[in-house]
Motif scaffolding. Structure first.
Motif, short mmCIF file in Angstrom:
data_model
loop_
_atom_site.label_atom_id
_atom_site.label_comp_id
_atom_site.label_asym_id
_atom_site.label_seq_id
_atom_site.Cartn_x
_atom_site.Cartn_y
_atom_site.Cartn_z
N THR A 42 169.00 -3.87 45.93
CA THR A 42 169.52 -3.83 44.56
C THR A 42 171.03 -3.70 44.59
OG1 THR A 42 167.55 -2.66 43.88
CG2 THR A 42 169.40 -2.63 42.34
N ASP A 86 162.57 2.02 47.74
CA ASP A 86 163.41 1.12 46.92
C ASP A 86 164.40 0.34 47.78
OD1 ASP A 86 163.32 0.27 44.18
OD2 ASP A 86 165.41 0.93 44.00
N GLU A 134 159.32 -1.26 46.20
CA GLU A 134 159.48 -1.63 44.78
C GLU A 134 160.34 -2.90 44.68
OE1 GLU A 134 160.10 -2.25 40.91
OE2 GLU A 134 161.88 -1.40 41.89
N ASP A 135 161.41 -2.94 45.43
CA ASP A 135 162.16 -4.20 45.65
C ASP A 135 162.87 -4.06 46.99
OD1 ASP A 135 164.33 -2.53 44.88
OD2 ASP A 135 164.20 -3.23 42.81
N GLU A 144 158.99 2.68 39.38
CA GLU A 144 160.44 2.75 39.35
C GLU A 144 160.86 4.18 39.71
OE1 GLU A 144 162.38 0.22 38.95
OE2 GLU A 144 161.09 -1.32 38.06
CA CA Z 1 164.08 -0.94 42.28
#
Ligand code: CA
Ligand code: DGU
Ligand code: CA
Ligand code: CA
Length: 195
Positions: free
Chosen positions: A90, A66, A86-87, A41
């Motif tokens: 968002t 990210d 990480e993703d 994170e």
């Molecule tokens: Ca993230």
């Protein structure tokens, strides 16, 4: 966009605050200053899109860090993630985020992460290999309204939509699932697939 376009390394998040940022199908690779694309994170996004601005024609390359963050709503059009970090995307603050014509690969855990009360409308999406297609931030109980239309979702380790909020809704229409796990995980106010 194919993956063969010109490449550029992003060492500081590209911020899109109004109008349209058209990447012309270049491949944007996160530099190490943003993160390493692992599950740690605190990595920085490659793009941050705000206040209803549009980001289009983007390939995010092998270090996805990210991904893309949206604030106060955004439009994402024709985005390709070669290897989600990480993703992939968002939602960081409330608003309506519209996502269309996207394809992405290899999110170790989440593809879409939703961290604020918001609306997310996704259409024409292809997601290959993730833990889940969408996660409302764990432990949050605000309302999120999600629609996915005309999506192809394959190879989810866990499932498609996950929330801990009993006020959130999700709807999947006109879509194809293959090896996608549980469609609705958690206490959704409503969550269904149709069409
Ligand atoms: Ca993230
Ligand atoms: O709970 O908020 O994974 O935005 C701890 C954190 C975590 C977020 C989320 C994200 O849930 O960092 O990537
Ligand atoms: Ca995370
Ligand atoms: Ca990955």
């Amino acid at each position: 966009c194919g993956t063969g376009g010109a490449q550029t390394t992003v060492n500081a998040t590209i911020r899109v605050t109004s109008g349209t940022y058209d990447g012309g199908c270049q491949r944007f690779n996160a530099g190490s200053a943003l993160g390493d694309g692992s599950q740690s994170e605190g990595q920085q996004p490659v793009f941050r899109v705000e206040n209803g601005a549009t980001l289009r024609n983007i390939v995010i390359g092998n270090n996805g860090a990210d991904g893309i963050h949206t604030y106060n709503g955004a439009v994402l059009d024709n985005i390709y993630w070669m290897n989600v970090g990480e993703d992939a995307m968002t939602i960081k603050s409330s608003g309506t985020t519209t996502v269309r014509n996207i394809e992405g690969y290899d999110a170790d855990d989440k593809f879409f992460q939703v961290n604020a009360a918001s609306t997310l409308n996704v259409s024409n999406c292809i997601i290959h290999r993730a833990g889940k297609a969408l996660r409302q931030n764990g432990g949050t109980t605000f309302r999120v309204d999600v629609t996915f239309d005309r999506c192809d979702i394959n190879s989810m380790n866990e499932g498609v939509f996950r929330t801990d909020s009993s006020s959130s809704t999700a709807r999947l229409t006109n879509s194809r699932l293959r090896n996608a796990g549980t469609i609705c995980i958690g206490p959704w106010a409503s969550c269904a697939q149709s069409g």
